[in-house]
Design a protein around this motif. Structure first.
Motif, mmCIF file in Angstrom:
data_model
loop_
_atom_site.group_PDB
_atom_site.id
_atom_site.type_symbol
_atom_site.label_atom_id
_atom_site.label_comp_id
_atom_site.label_asym_id
_atom_site.label_seq_id
_atom_site.Cartn_x
_atom_site.Cartn_y
_atom_site.Cartn_z
ATOM 1 N N VAL A 26 11.824 -11.500 -10.630
ATOM 2 C CA VAL A 26 11.377 -10.192 -11.103
ATOM 3 C C VAL A 26 12.568 -9.447 -11.689
ATOM 4 O O VAL A 26 13.666 -9.480 -11.139
ATOM 5 C CB VAL A 26 10.724 -9.375 -9.952
ATOM 6 N N TRP A 31 11.498 -9.531 1.028
ATOM 7 C CA TRP A 31 12.751 -10.230 0.793
ATOM 8 C C TRP A 31 13.928 -9.580 1.530
ATOM 9 O O TRP A 31 15.010 -10.154 1.598
ATOM 10 C CB TRP A 31 13.053 -10.274 -0.706
ATOM 11 N N GLU A 61 9.156 -4.347 -0.313
ATOM 12 C CA GLU A 61 7.726 -4.573 -0.548
ATOM 13 C C GLU A 61 7.375 -6.052 -0.602
ATOM 14 O O GLU A 61 6.273 -6.458 -0.206
ATOM 15 C CB GLU A 61 7.311 -3.888 -1.854
ATOM 16 N N ARG A 62 8.293 -6.866 -1.068
ATOM 17 C CA ARG A 62 8.033 -8.298 -1.198
ATOM 18 C C ARG A 62 8.514 -9.087 0.013
ATOM 19 O O ARG A 62 8.424 -10.315 0.029
ATOM 20 C CB ARG A 62 8.683 -8.824 -2.478
ATOM 21 N N THR A 82 11.684 -2.673 -3.971
ATOM 22 C CA THR A 82 11.092 -3.929 -4.429
ATOM 23 C C THR A 82 11.386 -5.054 -3.454
ATOM 24 O O THR A 82 10.504 -5.862 -3.114
ATOM 25 C CB THR A 82 11.636 -4.290 -5.827
ATOM 26 N N SER A 95 7.224 -11.037 -14.724
ATOM 27 C CA SER A 95 7.212 -10.109 -13.598
ATOM 28 C C SER A 95 8.320 -9.080 -13.770
ATOM 29 O O SER A 95 9.494 -9.440 -13.932
ATOM 30 C CB SER A 95 7.408 -10.874 -12.283
ATOM 31 N N GLY A 133 8.954 -18.974 -5.976
ATOM 32 C CA GLY A 133 8.168 -17.926 -6.607
ATOM 33 C C GLY A 133 8.818 -17.384 -7.862
ATOM 34 O O GLY A 133 9.907 -17.799 -8.271
#
Length: 376
Positions: free
Chosen positions: A60, A102, A99-100, A96, A79, A57
């Motif tokens: 960011v 990870w 939320e993803r 972050t 991103s 992916g």
């Protein structure tokens, strides 16, 4: 952007190969040199900022909102997560990650990064209790040690302008010139020729054996003084380096002999630089010859180190990820670039050297000799 999107994407693939070997799901990159190399965005650390690179992916970038336009202009990435100056960057980073999704995987971290303070590391662990943190130290230095064609073009441009600046400065210098005036001449050429605003070099009097990191002075130079000139030209952050001794007015026979000895020793060292050569053997060609000739009673410093990208905000003014020492157990590769130097009794000679498939190439082209500055 300073590099093509394809080159940045290849860098990402190279890093991800190491991530797979270590079963890392997402890598946190925060040291300025590595941020620039991977993202094109080399912002300082006035407030914490970092890039999150997942194994799959889009990566960011997390940074201050005030820097968004600079990021868009500089980076290939699209991103981003920005924060206001009253927000806590580490909270934005961990949010972050969460939320993803990870935060549940293995997080790679360069634990040698000068941006990852002890308190910041502790706070990161506290905010990510489910995350396994994996050390990624030393890998980013390794993947960027061989320079691309475009990186070499920037280093080559810096070397070319450095040669010109040296020639002009020597022609204008002479008895009564100060070290500061010589530095100003160099910087003027750098600016006029389109190089970066940066430290122009180490310009100081050559005295003894510990002058290489000497201070800049305002005192006038007298006949017989040695002006040590280490030029540090930068092109888009990429540095070439060169040292030459300049005697004011006229040189003695002894000074000429010393210069000739230093050059001959280093010429033999440079001639041996080729892919596969052992770094400690290359080092010995200069170190042992200097000691055997009685030019130094001790040789405690390195004889060369890596060259590449140096951001303004980095505490590293030299790249010591690869150095030439008696215990250096690595081998040279094609595409590596080094600053190689020898010094004794107030004189130093150095070159920016590229390791090629067939040997070495000297990128700095100023004549290898003792220079005399006699302008009045």
């Amino acid at each position: 952007m300073l590099f093509t999107v394809e080159e940045y994407q290849q860098r990402v693939r190279d890093v991800r190969a190491h991530m797979r070997e270590r079963q890392i799901d997402v890598l946190l990159i925060d040291q300025t040199e590595f941020l620039f190399w991977l993202t094109g965005f080399g912002i300082s650390e006035n407030m914490y900022r970092a890039c999150l690179l997942p194994l799959d992916g889009e990566p960011v970038m997390i940074f201050r909102s005030i820097d968004e336009s600079t990021f868009v202009e500089s980076s290939w990435m699209t991103s981003m997560v920005t924060f206001s100056d009253w927000q806590q960057p580490l909270e934005v980073l961990t949010a972050t990650l969460t939320e993803r999704g990870w935060h549940q995987g293995r997080l790679g971290l360069d634990q040698d990064s000068y941006c990852m303070t002890i308190n910041r590391f502790r706070a990161l662990r506290q905010r990510l209790p489910q995350t396994e943190i994996v050390d990624f130290s030393g890998i980013l230095e390794q993947v960027r040690e061989c320079k691309s064609e475009q990186e070499l073009a920037y280093i080559g441009r810096a070397a070319l302008v450095g040669d010109e600046a040296f020639t002009r400065t020597v022609a204008a210098a002479g008895p009564g010139t100060t070290e500061r005036q010589a530095a100003a001449m160099l910087h003027q050429v750098f600016m006029a020729q389109g190089l970066d605003t940066n430290r122009c070099g180490i310009i100081t009097a050559g005295v003894g054996n510990s002058f290489l990191h000497g201070n800049l002075h305002d005192r006038p130079l007298a006949v017989g003084d040695v002006l040590h000139m280490e030029l540090l030209p930068f092109c888009h952050g990429y540095s070439a380096r060169m040292m030459r001794p300049v005697v004011i007015g006229s040189a003695t026979d002894e000074q000429h002999r010393l210069a000739e000895q230093l050059i001959a020793i280093q010429d033999r060292q440079l001639a041996a630089m080729r892919p596969g050569a052992h770094a400690n053997e290359i080092d010995a060609l200069a170190r042992e010859a200097m000691l055997a000739a009685g030019l130094r009673t001790e040789y405690v410093n390195i004889t060369g180190y890596s060259l590449g990208y140096y951001p303004l905000s980095s505490p590293h003014t030299s790249d010591f990820s690869r150095v030439f020492l008696p215990d250096a157990n690595w081998r040279l590769k094609s595409g590596m670039v080094f600053h190689m130097y020898v010094s004794a009794a107030g004189m130093a000679f150095s070159e920016t050297v590229l390791v090629t498939p067939n040997g070495h190439q000297r990128l700095t082209q100023t004549e290898r000799r003792l220079f005399i500055a006699s302008a009045i």
